[in-house]
Scaffold this motif. Structure first.
Motif, PDB file in Angstrom:
ATOM      1  N   MET A  38      42.492  46.815  39.576  1.00  0.00           N
ATOM      2  CA  MET A  38      43.269  46.068  40.420  1.00  0.00           C
ATOM      3  C   MET A  38      43.479  44.774  39.782  1.00  0.00           C
ATOM      4  SD  MET A  38      41.038  46.806  43.814  1.00  0.00           S
ATOM      5  CE  MET A  38      41.925  45.639  44.938  1.00  0.00           C
ATOM      6  N   ILE A  39      43.562  44.755  38.452  1.00  0.00           N
ATOM      7  CA  ILE A  39      43.874  43.548  37.798  1.00  0.00           C
ATOM      8  C   ILE A  39      44.948  42.765  38.249  1.00  0.00           C
ATOM      9  CG2 ILE A  39      44.557  42.548  35.449  1.00  0.00           C
ATOM     10  CD1 ILE A  39      41.573  42.999  35.250  1.00  0.00           C
ATOM     11  N   GLU A  40      46.207  43.237  38.345  1.00  0.00           N
ATOM     12  CA  GLU A  40      47.298  42.628  38.809  1.00  0.00           C
ATOM     13  C   GLU A  40      47.028  41.977  40.194  1.00  0.00           C
ATOM     14  OE1 GLU A  40      51.112  44.957  38.673  1.00  0.00           O
ATOM     15  OE2 GLU A  40      50.885  45.361  36.530  1.00  0.00           O
ATOM     16  N   TYR A  41      46.585  42.579  41.138  1.00  0.00           N
ATOM     17  CA  TYR A  41      46.343  42.042  42.264  1.00  0.00           C
ATOM     18  C   TYR A  41      45.318  41.013  42.197  1.00  0.00           C
ATOM     19  CZ  TYR A  41      44.044  41.838  46.994  1.00  0.00           C
ATOM     20  OH  TYR A  41      43.739  41.318  48.073  1.00  0.00           O
ATOM     21  N   ALA A  42      44.253  41.052  41.468  1.00  0.00           N
ATOM     22  CA  ALA A  42      43.218  40.166  41.275  1.00  0.00           C
ATOM     23  C   ALA A  42      44.003  38.781  40.757  1.00  0.00           C
ATOM     24  CB  ALA A  42      42.054  40.544  40.667  1.00  0.00           C
ATOM     25  N   ARG A  43      44.493  38.966  39.755  1.00  0.00           N
ATOM     26  CA  ARG A  43      45.425  37.748  39.257  1.00  0.00           C
ATOM     27  C   ARG A  43      46.368  36.987  39.993  1.00  0.00           C
ATOM     28  NH1 ARG A  43      44.530  37.383  33.578  1.00  0.00           N
ATOM     29  NH2 ARG A  43      46.168  35.950  33.275  1.00  0.00           N
ATOM     30  N   ALA A  44      46.958  37.838  41.094  1.00  0.00           N
ATOM     31  CA  ALA A  44      48.043  37.364  42.047  1.00  0.00           C
ATOM     32  C   ALA A  44      47.132  36.506  43.039  1.00  0.00           C
ATOM     33  CB  ALA A  44      48.637  38.497  42.508  1.00  0.00           C
TER      34      ALA A  44
END
Length: 254
Positions: free
Chosen positions: A186-192
């Motif tokens: 969920m890297i993209e979600y967390a960074r968002a």
């Protein structure tokens, strides 16, 4: 002008390099030097480096700060400036001040507010203590942005450590969140989600990379924070967690 730098590591060596480029005569000493720039006069000891220098910068570790000050005190003269740039608890700075001032020299509690590389001599410094105003007058024309606070040793250290509670705490949370996100894909979600608060993606990466690169130094910085918080009756819960995270990073680095 002659400036002595006691501690020729990453920070001390970088400051020496920039001062030499300004035409300043720089002496230095370190039992295990790691970053000796061209043009530095490498002395045989801390006292030899400090003797006769107009400004003395102690850029070691907090654990040896009193020892270094005591070592050079016998060679100090009135009106010399002794600036302790080590990240330390306010009480340690207050302990060093009389060691220096009994010689007639002036003491500066100098807090480096950012990592010295890459800014070098342009790193923001907060200064307090008996020699702080004079330190600002001498170092500002050389390119060091010095903010004079007052004549109270320990006040600059306090300002830095209060900020450290937030900065290092945020770094620990970011690292934990990214590790969880990686495990959950969920890297993209967390960074968002982080960008809703921080607004700067490069800053997120700097929090992580800085913690990895400077973990050892930051452990000592946060230990100073815990000492300060305990002395004023504030629970250091989050700061102790930051220390545990930094120690884990050190273990992973080997």
């Amino acid at each position: 002008m002659i400036i002595a730098i006691l501690g020729i590591g990453e920070a001390g060596g970088t400051l020496a390099r920039d001062l030499i480029a300004k035409g300043v005569q720089v002496r230095g000493w370190d039992p295990e030097p790691r970053n000796i720039p061209d043009g530095l006069h490498f002395a045989s000891s801390n006292p030899e480096a400090a003797s006769g220098a107009e400004v003395i910068l102690s850029v070691n570790w907090a654990r040896v700060a009193v020892e270094v000050a005591t070592e050079v005190a016998p060679v100090l003269k009135p009106d010399q400036l002794y600036a302790d740039l080590n990240t330390a608890a306010p009480q340690l700075k207050r302990d060093i001040a009389p060691v220096i001032e009994k010689t007639g020299a002036l003491f500066v509690d100098a807090a480096l507010m950012d990592p010295v590389p890459p800014k070098g001599l342009r790193t923001q410094v907060y200064a307090s203590g008996s020699g702080a105003e004079k330190f600002m007058e001498k170092m500002t024309p050389l390119g060091m942005p010095v903010t004079y606070l007052d004549d109270e040793a320990g006040n600059a250290a306090t300002h830095k450590l209060v900020r450290s509670i937030m900065y290092k705490g945020v770094a620990a949370v970011i690292i934990e969140c990214l590790e969880a996100a990686e495990a959950l894909s969920m890297i993209e979600y967390a960074r968002a989600q982080m960008l809703k608060i921080i607004y700067d993606e490069a800053m997120i990466d700097r929090f992580v990379s800085g913690s990895i690169k400077h973990a050892k130094r930051r452990v000592e910085e946060m230990e100073a924070v815990v000492e300060m918080l305990t002395s004023i009756g504030v629970s250091p819960f989050a700061s102790q967690a930051s220390i545990r995270r930094l120690k884990e990073i050190m273990e992973k680095k080997g």
